[in-house]
Design a protein around this motif. Structure first.
Motif, mmCIF file in Angstrom:
data_model
loop_
_atom_site.group_PDB
_atom_site.id
_atom_site.type_symbol
_atom_site.label_atom_id
_atom_site.label_comp_id
_atom_site.label_asym_id
_atom_site.label_seq_id
_atom_site.Cartn_x
_atom_site.Cartn_y
_atom_site.Cartn_z
ATOM 1 N N GLU A 21 115.767 42.452 102.673
ATOM 2 C CA GLU A 21 115.556 42.072 104.080
ATOM 3 C C GLU A 21 116.655 41.115 104.549
ATOM 4 N N ARG A 45 109.639 50.291 105.089
ATOM 5 C CA ARG A 45 109.178 48.927 105.375
ATOM 6 C C ARG A 45 107.728 48.936 105.864
ATOM 7 N N ARG A 46 107.426 49.837 106.786
ATOM 8 C CA ARG A 46 106.056 49.921 107.288
ATOM 9 C C ARG A 46 105.088 50.291 106.164
ATOM 10 N N SER A 68 107.555 45.325 102.995
ATOM 11 C CA SER A 68 108.852 44.648 102.988
ATOM 12 C C SER A 68 109.825 45.466 102.152
ATOM 13 N N LEU A 69 111.060 45.523 102.591
ATOM 14 C CA LEU A 69 112.071 46.237 101.818
ATOM 15 C C LEU A 69 112.446 45.488 100.543
ATOM 16 N N ASN A 70 112.020 44.231 100.435
ATOM 17 C CA ASN A 70 112.253 43.489 99.198
ATOM 18 C C ASN A 70 111.501 44.105 98.025
#
Length: 157
Positions: A11, A84-85, A89-91
C-alpha cells in the motif's frame, strides 16, 4: 530494502509510485470477481477500462502495441483494486502466481507478450521479485465489449 518487507508494504509502495487504484466496475455476469481457496485468490478476468469507459480496439488495426501495453496496465490496476476489496489490504499479498492476458488482435499477431508486459511490468515494479509470475499472453479475435485487453490472475496471500 529487503524484497520481502517491500511486498508487505505494498500500500505504501502504491502511494510512492503515485498510483490511485480505479473504481471497480460492476460484475458483468453470474460469477465472483474473486474467490479464495486456502491462501490462493483466484481473480476473474477484467477488461481494459479507464475513467472514460472501456478501452476498445484491435491491435494491428486501430491500436498499437504501446496502446495495448497501457490497456494491460489498466487491467492490472483494476485487478489490484479487486484484490484490495477482497482481502482488505494489498499488504496481504505474498506473490503474484499467474497472469493470463488476452489481447484483441488481428489474426497472426505475434506480439501479445509485449502487450501483456504492461501488467507484468507493473507487478514487478510494485512487488519486486514477489511480482514475478508465470503467464500466458494470447491473441484473440474478440473480447467482451470490444475491449482491447482482458486479464485474469492467481495470487498468493
Amino acid at each position: 530494502m529487503e524484497l520481502r518487507s517491500m511486498a508487505k508494504q505494498t500500500e505504501a509502495r502504491l502511494q510512492e509510485m503515485g498510483i490511485v487504484l480505479p473504481e471497480l466496475p460492476a460484475v458483468g455476469g453470474n460469477y465472483l470477481p474473486a474467490k479464495t481457496v486456502g491462501h490462493i485468490v483466484y481473480l476473474a478476468g477484467v477488461i481494459s477500462t479507464s475513467s472514460d469507459g472501456v478501452i476498445t480496439g484491435t491491435v494491428g488495426i486501430d491500436r498499437t502495441v504501446e496502446e495495448g501495453y497501457a490497456a494491460a496496465r489498466a487491467c492490472a490496476l483494476i485487478q489490484l483494486a479487486v484484490l484490495r476489496r477482497h482481502v482488505g489490504s494489498l499488504n496481504a499479498v505474498k506473490s503474484i502466481i499467474s497472469v493470463n492476458g488476452y489481447v484483441n488482435a488481428v489474426a497472426g499477431f505475434q506480439d501479445s507478450p509485449k502487450v501483456v508486459n504492461g501488467a507484468s511490468d507493473l507487478f514487478v515494479e510494485l512487488l519486486g521479485e514477489d511480482g514475478r509470475h508465470v503467464r500466458a499472453a494470447i491473441g484473440v479475435s474478440a473480447l467482451p465489449r470490444h475491449a482491447l485487453v482482458e486479464l485474469q490472475m492467481i495470487v498468493e496471500v
